[in-house]
Design an enzyme around this catalytic site. Structure first.
Site, PDB file in Angstrom:
ATOM      1  CG  HIS A 205      31.077 155.748 102.662  1.00 52.92           C
ATOM      2  ND1 HIS A 205      29.956 156.282 102.078  1.00 52.92           N
ATOM      3  CD2 HIS A 205      30.637 154.985 103.696  1.00 52.92           C
ATOM      4  CE1 HIS A 205      28.894 155.878 102.741  1.00 52.92           C
ATOM      5  NE2 HIS A 205      29.263 155.089 103.721  1.00 52.92           N
TER       6      HIS A 205
HETATM    7  C1  UD1 Z   1      30.631 153.226 108.596  1.00 56.02           C
HETATM    8  C2  UD1 Z   1      29.440 152.284 108.524  1.00 56.02           C
HETATM    9  C3  UD1 Z   1      28.635 152.564 107.261  1.00 56.02           C
HETATM   10  C4  UD1 Z   1      28.268 154.031 107.155  1.00 56.02           C
HETATM   11  C5  UD1 Z   1      29.532 154.861 107.281  1.00 56.02           C
HETATM   12  C6  UD1 Z   1      29.209 156.333 107.218  1.00 56.02           C
HETATM   13  C7  UD1 Z   1      29.786 150.062 109.517  1.00 56.02           C
HETATM   14  C8  UD1 Z   1      29.991 148.627 109.252  1.00 56.02           C
HETATM   15  N1  UD1 Z   1      29.843 150.879 108.472  1.00 56.02           N
HETATM   16  O1  UD1 Z   1      31.500 152.916 107.512  1.00 56.02           O
HETATM   17  O2  UD1 Z   1      27.445 151.818 107.305  1.00 56.02           O
HETATM   18  O3  UD1 Z   1      27.648 154.272 105.908  1.00 56.02           O
HETATM   19  O4  UD1 Z   1      30.175 154.566 108.523  1.00 56.02           O
HETATM   20  O5  UD1 Z   1      30.360 157.083 106.979  1.00 56.02           O
HETATM   21  O6  UD1 Z   1      29.562 150.432 110.656  1.00 56.02           O
HETATM   22  N2  UD1 Z   1      38.246 156.515 109.461  1.00 56.02           N
HETATM   23  C9  UD1 Z   1      39.057 157.573 109.763  1.00 56.02           C
HETATM   24  N3  UD1 Z   1      38.503 158.637 110.417  1.00 56.02           N
HETATM   25  C10 UD1 Z   1      37.193 158.669 110.779  1.00 56.02           C
HETATM   26  C11 UD1 Z   1      36.374 157.589 110.450  1.00 56.02           C
HETATM   27  C12 UD1 Z   1      36.912 156.505 109.788  1.00 56.02           C
HETATM   28  O7  UD1 Z   1      40.245 157.578 109.456  1.00 56.02           O
HETATM   29  O8  UD1 Z   1      36.766 159.659 111.409  1.00 56.02           O
HETATM   30  C13 UD1 Z   1      38.830 155.322 108.824  1.00 56.02           C
HETATM   31  C14 UD1 Z   1      38.900 154.169 109.811  1.00 56.02           C
HETATM   32  O9  UD1 Z   1      40.101 154.203 110.510  1.00 56.02           O
HETATM   33  C15 UD1 Z   1      38.798 152.963 108.913  1.00 56.02           C
HETATM   34  C16 UD1 Z   1      37.948 153.465 107.755  1.00 56.02           C
HETATM   35  O10 UD1 Z   1      37.964 154.891 107.772  1.00 56.02           O
HETATM   36  O11 UD1 Z   1      40.051 152.602 108.435  1.00 56.02           O
HETATM   37  C17 UD1 Z   1      36.540 152.933 107.809  1.00 56.02           C
HETATM   38  O12 UD1 Z   1      35.877 153.387 108.988  1.00 56.02           O
HETATM   39  P1  UD1 Z   1      34.708 152.503 109.668  1.00 56.02           P
HETATM   40  O13 UD1 Z   1      34.131 153.236 110.801  1.00 56.02           O
HETATM   41  O14 UD1 Z   1      35.212 151.118 109.907  1.00 56.02           O
HETATM   42  O15 UD1 Z   1      33.639 152.339 108.537  1.00 56.02           O
HETATM   43  P2  UD1 Z   1      33.010 153.370 107.489  1.00 56.02           P
HETATM   44  O16 UD1 Z   1      33.540 153.038 106.157  1.00 56.02           O
HETATM   45  O17 UD1 Z   1      33.153 154.775 107.942  1.00 56.02           O
END
Ligand code: UD1
Length: 347
Positions: A205
């Site tokens: 991820h």
């Molecule tokens: C975040 C953390 C990372 C951690 C990870 C654990 C930052 C910079 N990164 O990354 O350090 O290892 O969490 O999982 O804070 N999304 C969904 N549903 C959800 C969660 C996320 O659809 O429940 C989508 C979001 O809309 C976005 C993408 O996944 O498009 C990334 O989510 P984001 O929270 O920005 O970062 P992570 O990759 O989850």
């Protein structure tokens, strides 16, 4: 007025907070939780609150799916307002996400002491958003709870020595509780028709693996190659799911499943032959379950797992000789953290 204001937002933080919140309550302190909303799907958030019995957040800020600046900025604004309303004696943050740094910055500007659980980790790669978040959080924290001696040394090298405590790793506490609870509750091996030790588990991820198409293709090719000897089950993070569906890539030999709860994940890892991951938490969880890990990154913060032969970087062909890792403690890191917080609040 709560004594402790806790900021949570992303999946790994729920896992770390579960035993600490319990220990805080058992030590007779009051805690109010703010959920930034960074992770919002039921399978990325609600399931952890239910399975790990984390107290209900008093604040749900619903901030997610934004760029780093907008996400962190909006969190900062809303967390500041909540902290002003609650007037806590301390703000507690976990790990290295945007929610962590927003909580730490909001509190420090209000002159509320910040306690950072999982302080002192470093990858020394400032292209990772997590590295920036950690460094900033550590430098504004008054209490730095380090999972390892390496983390203590990292802080010392940056001139941070006051308020630093080696406590062990709270994720070990969570794992011990989860293994006991998963028995008889998790049916994931039967559901996926898996034979113990005849499959591996993979997760991908991290932005560093998903944001560059060439890099992502290399990771998928590596997993497909590994799947030739042992089938791989891969719970897919929403970020990775989006990428796979956009690119139309269907990895061969991999069973892709939706994100799973903590108890199912504990069962899945516990009975697996190996773990392949870019997650920080999973590198250690593999060790806690006695399963070897390959980290699909070019460096790791959890250097002890590599030195002790339980983990290797994908760029390194062999494991070091295997031994135990005493640093992570005895499963009572959370109690120690709660007692240190209580002593600080009473001082
Ligand atoms: C975040 C953390 C990372 C951690 C990870 C654990 C930052 C910079 N990164 O990354 O350090 O290892 O969490 O999982 O804070 N999304 C969904 N549903 C959800 C969660 C996320 O659809 O429940 C989508 C979001 O809309 C976005 C993408 O996944 O498009 C990334 O989510 P984001 O929270 O920005 O970062 P992570 O990759 O989850």
């Amino acid at each position: 007025m709560p004594q402790i204001f806790t900021v949570l937002g992303a999946r790994p933080q729920f896992i770390k907070a579960a035993p600490v919140s319990r220990a805080i309550a058992e030590a007779g302190m009051t805690e109010v939780i703010a959920h930034t909303g960074q992770h919002f799907d039921a399978l990325m958030s609600d399931v952890f609150f239910e399975e790990l019995a984390i107290p209900k957040p008093a604040y749900n800020l619903e901030i997610n799916s934004l760029g780093h600046g907008a996400m962190t900025g909006r969190m900062l604004e809303k967390l500041e307002a909540a902290m002003l309303a609650e007037k806590p004696a301390m703000v507690l943050v976990y790990g290295d996400t945007n929610s962590t740094v927003a909580g730490a910055l909001a509190a420090s500007k209000l002159h509320i002491p910040v306690a950072h659980v999982e302080a002192g980790l470093r990858s020394f790669n400032r292209r990772m958003p997590e590295e920036i978040n950690r460094v900033i959080t550590d430098h504004v924290s008054a209490f730095l709870f380090c999972p390892t001696q390496t983390a203590v040394r990292n802080l010392k090298n940056e001139g941070i020595v006051n308020g630093v405590h080696a406590t062990g790793d709270v994720m070990f506490d969570t794992t011990i509780a989860a293994v006991a609870r998963a028995k008889g509750r998790s049916t994931i091996l039967d559901d996926l028709k898996l034979t113990p030790k005849q499959y591996s588990v993979a997760t991908i991820h991290r932005a560093e693996n998903t944001d560059d198409p060439a890099r992502f293709a290399r990771v998928v090719a590596w997993l497909e190659d590994a799947a030739r000897s042992t089938p791989i089950v891969m719970p897919v993070h929403p970020r990775t799911r989006k990428l796979l569906s956009q690119s139309g890539v269907v990895p061969a030999g991999l069973t892709l499943i939706d994100p799973i709860g903590y108890l199912d994940m504990a069962s899945l890892i516990n009975q697996s032959a190996a773990v392949f991951t870019d997650s920080g938490g999973l590198q250690k969880e593999a060790y806690f379950h006695g399963v070897p890990c390959v980290t699909l990154r070019d460096e790791t913060e959890w250097v002890e797992t590599v030195e002790a032969g339980w983990n290797r970087l994908w760029t390194v062909p062999d494991y070091a000789p295997r031994r135990d890792i005493p640093d992570y403690g005895d499963g009572k890191a959370s109690e120690l953290i709660a007692s240190l917080i209580r002593a600080a609040l009473e001082a």
